[in-house]
Design a protein around this motif. Structure first.
Motif, PDB file in Angstrom:
ATOM      1  N   ASP A   1       0.830  -1.214   0.000  1.00  0.00           N
ATOM      2  CA  ASP A   1       0.000   0.000   0.000  1.00  0.00           C
ATOM      3  C   ASP A   1       0.857   1.253   0.000  1.00  0.00           C
ATOM      4  OD1 ASP A   1      -2.335  -1.516   0.082  1.00  0.00           O
ATOM      5  OD2 ASP A   1      -2.345  -1.577   2.277  1.00  0.00           O
ATOM      6  N   GLU A   2       1.901   1.248   0.814  1.00  0.00           N
ATOM      7  CA  GLU A   2       2.765   2.423   0.917  1.00  0.00           C
ATOM      8  C   GLU A   2       3.517   2.685  -0.378  1.00  0.00           C
ATOM      9  OE1 GLU A   2       3.406   4.848   3.459  1.00  0.00           O
ATOM     10  OE2 GLU A   2       1.385   4.067   3.765  1.00  0.00           O
ATOM     11  N   ALA A   3       4.049   1.620  -0.988  1.00  0.00           N
ATOM     12  CA  ALA A   3       4.801   1.783  -2.231  1.00  0.00           C
ATOM     13  C   ALA A   3       3.906   2.309  -3.349  1.00  0.00           C
ATOM     14  CB  ALA A   3       5.442   0.462  -2.633  1.00  0.00           C
ATOM     15  N   LEU A   4       2.703   1.761  -3.459  1.00  0.00           N
ATOM     16  CA  LEU A   4       1.779   2.204  -4.513  1.00  0.00           C
ATOM     17  C   LEU A   4       1.297   3.631  -4.259  1.00  0.00           C
ATOM     18  CD1 LEU A   4      -0.324  -1.038  -5.095  1.00  0.00           C
ATOM     19  CD2 LEU A   4       1.550  -0.142  -6.488  1.00  0.00           C
ATOM     20  N   ARG A   5       1.035   3.951  -2.997  1.00  0.00           N
ATOM     21  CA  ARG A   5       0.615   5.318  -2.678  1.00  0.00           C
ATOM     22  C   ARG A   5       1.689   6.329  -3.062  1.00  0.00           C
ATOM     23  NH1 ARG A   5       2.063   8.806   0.639  1.00  0.00           N
ATOM     24  NH2 ARG A   5       3.392   7.355   1.784  1.00  0.00           N
ATOM     25  N   LYS A   6       2.923   5.981  -2.756  1.00  0.00           N
ATOM     26  CA  LYS A   6       4.033   6.872  -3.078  1.00  0.00           C
ATOM     27  C   LYS A   6       4.156   7.063  -4.584  1.00  0.00           C
ATOM     28  CE  LYS A   6       8.956   7.595  -2.149  1.00  0.00           C
ATOM     29  NZ  LYS A   6      10.171   7.043  -1.489  1.00  0.00           N
ATOM     30  N   ARG A   7       4.017   5.972  -5.343  1.00  0.00           N
ATOM     31  CA  ARG A   7       4.092   6.074  -6.807  1.00  0.00           C
ATOM     32  C   ARG A   7       2.998   7.002  -7.342  1.00  0.00           C
ATOM     33  NH1 ARG A   7       7.193   2.334 -10.032  1.00  0.00           N
ATOM     34  NH2 ARG A   7       9.246   2.622  -9.087  1.00  0.00           N
ATOM     35  N   LYS A   8       1.794   6.873  -6.801  1.00  0.00           N
ATOM     36  CA  LYS A   8       0.689   7.713  -7.263  1.00  0.00           C
ATOM     37  C   LYS A   8       0.924   9.175  -6.903  1.00  0.00           C
ATOM     38  CE  LYS A   8      -2.765   4.025  -7.163  1.00  0.00           C
ATOM     39  NZ  LYS A   8      -3.967   3.467  -6.500  1.00  0.00           N
TER      40      LYS A   8
ATOM     41  N   ARG B   1       3.967   8.627 -10.837  1.00  0.00           N
ATOM     42  CA  ARG B   1       4.786   7.590 -11.469  1.00  0.00           C
ATOM     43  C   ARG B   1       4.083   6.232 -11.503  1.00  0.00           C
ATOM     44  NH1 ARG B   1      10.828   8.745  -8.862  1.00  0.00           N
ATOM     45  NH2 ARG B   1      10.940  10.958  -9.447  1.00  0.00           N
ATOM     46  N   PHE B   2       2.816   6.204 -11.117  1.00  0.00           N
ATOM     47  CA  PHE B   2       2.074   4.947 -11.087  1.00  0.00           C
ATOM     48  C   PHE B   2       1.834   4.447 -12.508  1.00  0.00           C
ATOM     49  CE2 PHE B   2      -1.960   2.520 -10.761  1.00  0.00           C
ATOM     50  CZ  PHE B   2      -1.557   1.573  -9.830  1.00  0.00           C
TER      51      PHE B   2
END
Length: 389
Positions: free
Chosen positions: A11-18, A22-23
């Motif tokens: 969740d944290e990695a995907l949130r950061k990408r968004k 960069r998602f």
């Protein structure tokens, strides 16, 4: 015991990408012709593919793939060292070596697989790898997994390369390997292969060159930018770009071929390419040396597109090829431009960090000989309008 859900890191990695714009998501397309695709809304002119000569739709390539499937089946059914080496695999490798003027060739299942596993086989923890700073991720993966000492030299900077080589020869490395691309996949510029090869000879270093985006398009008879350059030890070519098919091949000495067959995990432990792919690659190999007319059309398209992008107010860097970056800079702005171009009927993909360095997000245009003057002019008119709104 922790009360944090075990998938919290996802969740944290995907949130950061968004948050960083960069998602990434997968978008499916239906190919229509050589330069058009259909998405769920409309037909788009595709300026993001690597079918540089339009061979993926060439009848001889398609027919050879069908013929090989009918004759040899849908799959090779085993790895090359078990029973997956059919006569057609050996024949193709001999034909590749002969066409490109090398002693031997070895076919791999993909360019990424080849780069990442060949390099990790060549080097060990007592070796040194010097790679161009903008080398493809597959080359970097292979370098890091080898456990060798790993350093990057400044992009296309032979002075920096020589400086690092001169310091390295006094160290206790069992071998030094220099890695570069002939034509860089994100910037479209070229390396000075003649100069790099001379440095490698001077300092007794191995030279590995990824020629993936040049094979079929550049060099004498489309045989790549490495063709005719002495002092290169290994050349990697791919078949999913100008060949219009899939897979990859290494050009090397017979001794190196034997070494990789015995020690390269990426070759040893995978099922061989299916007959359809071997047939398609063989047909492409037959065609490419005689496609000077298509290459000339592509060169004309490159000049027209570069000139028009600059006229629209964008920089294209030092590109000397069919890969033309429209430099934007910010990730959010690049995504907005890509979306606006798609709304206007053009597929032109946004490339963002970490694929490219921070602050250098861009629209990456890739051209084919099959693109028409009208398609390019319509794209350039749209780009100009969007930049001046």
């Amino acid at each position: 015991m922790s009360t944090t859900p075990k998938d919290h890191f996802i969740d944290e990695a995907l949130r950061k990408r968004k948050d960083q714009h960069r998602f990434r998501e997968l978008t499916s397309y239906q190919p229509k012709g050589t330069t058009e695709v259909l998405d769920d809304r409309e037909e788009l002119v595709n300026f993001s593919g690597n079918d540089y000569l339009g061979l993926s739709k060439h009848p001889k390539v398609i027919n050879r793939a069908q013929d090989f499937t009918e004759q040899y089946g849908s799959g090779a059914t085993a790895s090359r060292l078990i029973s997956g080496t059919y006569t057609i695999h050996n024949k193709l490798e001999q034909k590749i070596a002969h066409t490109f003027g090398w002693e031997a060739a070895l076919v791999f299942n993909s360019g990424f697989q080849a780069n990442s596993t060949i390099i990790s086989t060549l080097a060990n923890r007592h070796s040194l790898i010097l790679a161009d700073k903008l080398s493809h991720n597959s080359l970097l993966n292979g370098s890091l997994s080898s456990r060798a000492s790993f350093r990057r030299f400044a992009h296309n900077d032979t002075a920096d390369l020589e400086s690092q080589l001169s310091r390295a020869v006094d160290k206790d490395y069992d071998r030094i390997i220099v890695i570069t691309e002939s034509l860089f996949s994100m910037d479209g510029d070229r390396s000075d292969l003649e100069a790099i090869a001379k440095l490698c000879k001077k300092y007794d270093a191995w030279l590995f060159v990824d020629d993936a985006h040049a094979v079929g398009v550049w060099g004498t008879n489309g045989l790549g930018l490495t063709h005719g350059v002495s002092g290169i030890d290994l050349v990697l070519g791919t078949c999913g770009k100008a060949f219009g098919a899939f897979g990859a091949f290494l050009l090397c000495s017979s001794k190196m071929r034997d070494y990789l067959i015995n020690f390269c995990d990426g070759f040893i432990y995978t099922t061989a390419l299916p007959p359809a792919v071997i047939g398609a690659v063989e047909a492409g190999l037959d065609l490419i040396p005689d496609l000077s007319e298509r290459r000339n059309r592509l060169y004309t398209n490159i000049k027209r597109m570069k000139k028009g992008i600059r006229r629209a107010g964008f920089q294209v860097g030092n590109t000397e090829s069919q890969i033309i970056p429209i430099m934007v800079g910010g990730e959010e702005q690049t995504l907005e431009l890509a979306t606006a171009l798609e709304d206007a009927g053009f597929l032109a993909t946004a490339i963002r960090p970490p694929t490219v360095p921070k602050g250098s997000a861009r629209i990456r245009i890739t051209l084919s000989s099959a693109h028409t003057k009208e398609q390019i002019d319509q794209f350039l008119t749209t780009l100009d309008q969007l930049n001046n709104e």
